[in-house]
Design a protein around this motif. Structure first.
Motif, short mmCIF file in Angstrom:
data_model
loop_
_atom_site.label_atom_id
_atom_site.label_comp_id
_atom_site.label_asym_id
_atom_site.label_seq_id
_atom_site.Cartn_x
_atom_site.Cartn_y
_atom_site.Cartn_z
N ALA A 9 0.82 -1.21 0.00
CA ALA A 9 0.00 0.00 0.00
C ALA A 9 0.85 1.27 0.00
O ALA A 9 0.43 2.31 -0.52
CB ALA A 9 -0.94 0.01 1.21
N ASP A 10 2.06 1.18 0.55
CA ASP A 10 2.92 2.37 0.59
C ASP A 10 3.84 2.46 -0.62
O ASP A 10 4.72 3.33 -0.68
CB ASP A 10 3.74 2.39 1.88
CG ASP A 10 4.66 1.17 2.01
OD1 ASP A 10 4.70 0.34 1.07
OD2 ASP A 10 5.34 1.05 3.05
N SER A 12 6.16 0.40 -1.51
CA SER A 12 7.53 -0.04 -1.23
C SER A 12 7.94 -1.32 -1.95
O SER A 12 9.11 -1.66 -1.99
CB SER A 12 7.71 -0.24 0.28
OG SER A 12 6.81 -1.22 0.77
#
Length: 267
Positions: A9-10, A12
């Motif tokens: 979600a980030d 990464s």
């Protein structure tokens, strides 16, 4: 286009869960078979459990199902030259129900077990199909004038005789080969669109070629794809080349208006 990915979600990281889709030319879709009684809200997929996948071979348009076990490659359960509907699961049993169709086979309901090894047909909704000269659909391969490798759908009468020559109608609208296995009732939904089942039943060939567009040149793009598609079928020796027509509407109609000013192929 092919594989199923898990994205953080980030932003990464990302992980390809299916891995083999692009290599095999198969498009995977995650499925969530549910019973009609199951009205619990859907909150994503639990990747710690096996996941049922829908699959389509983008070269042949065969469809079917795979199962994805955690940490493993997808396992093929079923692939066949037909279009399968979304499966629904029984509420209290590991039994699934889904439709299966081809150009000449009505999308009747079938039941199967969790391995999808055998589909058992449980309905015969349109038995009168067998009473008519229906038709058969096949893929046609051709190369556009720009070198693009393309496919189209050729509909032939059920009693097709390769030694005869048939009138042929071409229908265009962007890319339509995805509909190879679509069952079509011989009715008129919109008067400006031909019905391939009706035409095949009355002794016509129907060709529906895919078009690869170049930005800013829809008319020339269509011409460079449609004419080679027609020639690929005509080279088989089964086309009455004095009786080749073309049909399209809206976007397709615009391209036809252009094409008939550039070629005498259509009569």
């Amino acid at each position: 286009r092919f594989d199923i990915w898990k994205l953080a979600a980030d932003g990464s990281g990302a992980e390809n869960l299916t891995k083999i889709g692009r290599e095999k030319g198969v498009r995977f879709t995650p499925l969530r078979p549910r019973s009609a009684e199951d009205r619990a809200p859907e909150r994503g997929f639990d990747l710690s459990k096996p996941l049922l996948l829908g699959a389509e071979d983008l070269a042949t348009h065969d469809t079917g199902f795979y199962r994805l076990e955690p940490g493993r490659e997808p396992k093929k359960l079923l692939m066949a030259p037909r279009a399968h509907g979304l499966p629904a699961k029984a509420h209290d049993a590991d039994v699934y129900m889904l439709t299966a169709q081809t150009f000449s086979q009505y999308p009747d309901y079938h039941v199967t077990g969790p391995d999808f090894r055998e589909l058992k047909r449980v309905t015969d909704i349109n038995p009168k199909v067998k009473d008519y000269n229906w038709g058969a659909a096949e893929l046609v391969k051709y190369t556009s004038a720009d070198g693009d490798k393309l496919t189209g759908v050729l509909i032939k009468p059920e009693d097709f005789d390769p030694s005869k020559k048939y009138p042929m109608v071409v229908y265009i609208y962007e890319r339509v080969s995805d509909n190879l296995h679509q069952f079509r009732l011989p009715n008129v939904v919109r008067g400006q669109i031909i019905n391939p089942t009706f035409y095949a039943s009355n002794g016509y060939l129907v060709l529906m070629p895919d078009i690869a567009y170049k930005v800013g040149a829809p008319g020339p793009s269509a011409l460079k794809c449609v004419l080679p598609a027609i020639q690929a079928v005509a080279d088989r020796g089964c086309v009455d080349e004095k009786a080749v027509g073309i049909n399209g509407q809206s976007w397709g109609g615009y391209q036809i208006a252009y094409m008939i000013t550039q070629t005498s192929r259509f009569k």
